[in-house]
Design an enzyme around this catalytic site. Structure first.
Site, PDB file in Angstrom:
ATOM      1  N   HIS A 119      47.361  43.421  33.626  1.00 33.36           N
ATOM      2  CA  HIS A 119      47.204  42.606  34.835  1.00 33.36           C
ATOM      3  C   HIS A 119      45.817  42.896  35.381  1.00 33.36           C
ATOM      4  O   HIS A 119      45.130  43.795  34.909  1.00 33.36           O
ATOM      5  CB  HIS A 119      48.273  42.963  35.875  1.00 33.36           C
ATOM      6  CG  HIS A 119      48.193  44.383  36.316  1.00 33.36           C
ATOM      7  ND1 HIS A 119      48.651  45.429  35.535  1.00 33.36           N
ATOM      8  CD2 HIS A 119      47.684  44.947  37.434  1.00 33.36           C
ATOM      9  CE1 HIS A 119      48.435  46.570  36.158  1.00 33.36           C
ATOM     10  NE2 HIS A 119      47.847  46.313  37.313  1.00 33.36           N
ATOM     11  N   THR A 120      45.405  42.134  36.350  1.00 33.25           N
ATOM     12  CA  THR A 120      44.148  42.396  37.044  1.00 33.25           C
ATOM     13  C   THR A 120      44.294  41.869  38.460  1.00 33.25           C
ATOM     14  O   THR A 120      45.364  41.437  38.866  1.00 33.25           O
ATOM     15  CB  THR A 120      42.945  41.790  36.278  1.00 33.25           C
ATOM     16  OG1 THR A 120      41.736  42.281  36.848  1.00 33.25           O
ATOM     17  CG2 THR A 120      42.978  40.279  36.252  1.00 33.25           C
TER      18      THR A 120
END
Length: 145
Positions: free
Chosen positions: A66-67
């Site tokens: 994820h970011t």
């Protein structure tokens, strides 16, 4: 597992990925196809794995790429990719067989997804999930949690 459902749009099972990058790209493309993120989000996930592997590989067997939402997220989303052959992420010792990519729009969404991943570990269903060959098998595993 509240509100997290896997279907043909967000799930790929028993994938033979050449590298951890390819596995993340597959999961990221599923998020793009669902309209959750733009392409730039995939690059953000790849960069985060390279910089912060410990935030992504949370236990032997599972990675949660994820970011930040600023990197191209439009809405909350999740994708599930299981790997036929486990891979090391960014030179980690852990072998990943379940890749759970997600996009979150705020800290509550983020913790919901992390909690979901931790439940998979706590209920000891990672191996069963990794071995699932159909969506029905995935749903049966999720019912155990």
């Amino acid at each position: 597992m509240d509100e997290i459902l896997f279907d043909e749009k967000n799930t790929r099972l028993q994938i033979e990925a050449e590298s951890w990058e390819a596995a993340v790209e597959i999961g990221g493309e599923l998020l793009v196809e669902q309209g959750c993120v733009e392409d730039s989000y995939i690059n953000g996930m790849l960069q985060k794995v390279n910089k912060h592997r410990m935030d992504v590989v949370i236990a032997d067997g599972i990675a949660i790429p994820h970011t930040r939402y600023e990197d191209g997220a439009f809405r909350v989303g999740v994708s599930l990719v299981t790997l036929k052959t486990p891979l090391s992420f960014a030179e980690s010792e852990e072998k990943v067989k379940v890749v759970l990519c997600f996009s979150a729009m705020n800290i509550q969404d983020y913790w919901h997804m992390v909690s979901f991943a931790l439940d998979l570990i706590e209920y000891d269903v990672l191996d069963q999930l990794a071995e699932a060959k159909t969506l029905e098998e995935v749903r049966s595993v999720m019912a155990l949690c």
